[in-house]
Write an enzyme that holds these catalytic residues in place. Structure first.
Site, PDB file in Angstrom:
ATOM      1  N   GLY A  55       0.833  -1.197   0.000  1.00  0.00           N
ATOM      2  CA  GLY A  55       0.000   0.000   0.000  1.00  0.00           C
ATOM      3  C   GLY A  55       0.868   1.248   0.000  1.00  0.00           C
ATOM      4  CG  ASP A 282       7.424  -3.872 -10.429  1.00  0.00           C
ATOM      5  OD1 ASP A 282       6.524  -3.029 -10.609  1.00  0.00           O
ATOM      6  OD2 ASP A 282       7.701  -4.347  -9.315  1.00  0.00           O
TER       7      ASP A 282
END
Length: 333
Positions: A55, A282
């Protein structure tokens, strides 16, 4: 930056360990308004490992237990302040009071003491890698090993890449949905524009912006693009907590003294056994940051997964993390 896990029916040959249930759970007071949810599963006498979710604001998932051999590990999961089963939840409580990296580091240390653990393996991906490193640098004597994935250090270049310009060139179709809630005149500083709306008085606008914010991340996690794995990002309560907490931390640079604080202080933990798993493609936390960490910490084992993105559900990432946890169990038990 958060985590995801692959559905069990799609698991690769070397997938997650079988589902298990906690043998202990509860809420730990922090001395303020926050209470931290935690749980323990696996072997109570096993090697302790604490799982640090992403997060910030992503919350834990039961599947995060599955990276660890339940016969050998004592597995501790916890929800960071404002999300998951911790209270108050940021989707209802707009205040982010007492919610910083250093509050979370203190929570981890308090939880270790509460559970009577001398040392533990710290396992974290994405923002979880950031917080894991911050904890280890603060309490190196309490860390027996570090297993990290999708390295993220909250540097301006990383935030600009994902929230201003960079990833937008790879996912222009999804980017259009991300910028849609923001008027064109405010798109020169999307982070500030989102923060204003996520914490504004118009609840409907806050939810709309939160769904766009979380949808952008959810749809770019995997090398395969949007998938069912990202379905939680369309839940309004999850999205609102996730977007509020993430943008709060990003606005404040992760609450670090400077953006290179982790790299400048890495010498404190170079003696700790470490495993880094990074996807070549990524998009959320590009490899440049993991490479900077590898150069600063050459003793860590570096696993570059060639055909993977950010998601822990990309098969090569999942296999790399399970393999790292298995290696750590042998090396540290």
């Amino acid at each position: 930056m958060t985590d995801s896990v692959i559905p069990k029916k799609s698991a690769p040959v070397r997938g997650l360990y079988p589902d298990i249930e906690p043998y202990d759970s509860g809420h730990m007071p922090t001395g303020g308004k926050h209470k931290i949810y935690y749980e323990q599963s696996g072997n109570p006498q096993g090697l302790p490992v604490v799982v640090v979710h992403g997060g910030p604001g992503g919350g834990t998932s039961p599947n995060l237990r599955g990276y660890f051999n339940p016969d050998g590990y004592r597995i501790i999961l916890f929800d960071q302040r404002g999300c998951g089963k911790s209270t108050p939840h940021a989707s209802e409580d707009i205040s982010l009071e007492d919610n910083t990296t250093w509050h979370l580091v203190a929570d981890m240390e308090a939880l270790r003491q509460k559970l009577g653990i001398e040392k533990w393996v710290v396992f974290g991906g994405s923002w979880g890698s950031t917080l894991s490193l911050a904890y280890a640098l603060t309490h190196p004597e309490r860390v027996s090993g570090l297993i990290l994935r999708g390295i993220f250090l909250v540097r301006k270049s990383e935030l600009d890449w994902f929230y201003q310009e960079g990833a937008s060139h790879l996912y222009p179709d999804i980017w259009e949905k991300f910028v849609a809630p923001i008027p064109e005149g405010e798109r020169g500083d999307l982070l500030s524009a989102y923060i204003k709306r996520l914490n504004g008085p118009d609840r409907a606008e806050s939810v709309r912006c939160a769904l766009a914010w979380s949808g952008w991340e959810g749809d770019t996690l995997s090398i395969d693009g949007p998938s069912e794995v990202a379905s939680k990002f369309s839940d309004p309560a999850f999205a609102l907590a996730f977007a509020r907490i993430e943008s709060w931390y990003f606005k404040n640079g992760g609450f670090f003294e400077n953006e290179n604080w982790v790299l400048e202080n890495i010498g404190r933990i170079r003696h700790i056994p470490g495993w880094i798993v990074q996807g070549r493609y990524d998009v959320v936390t590009p490899m440049a940051t993991a490479w900077d960490l590898k150069k600063a910490w050459p003793e860590a084992r570096f696993n570059l997964v060639k055909k993977a993105g950010h998601s822990s559900s990309d098969p090569g990432i999942l296999e790399g993390l399970v393999a790292a946890a298995d290696e750590a169990l042998v090396a540290l038990s």
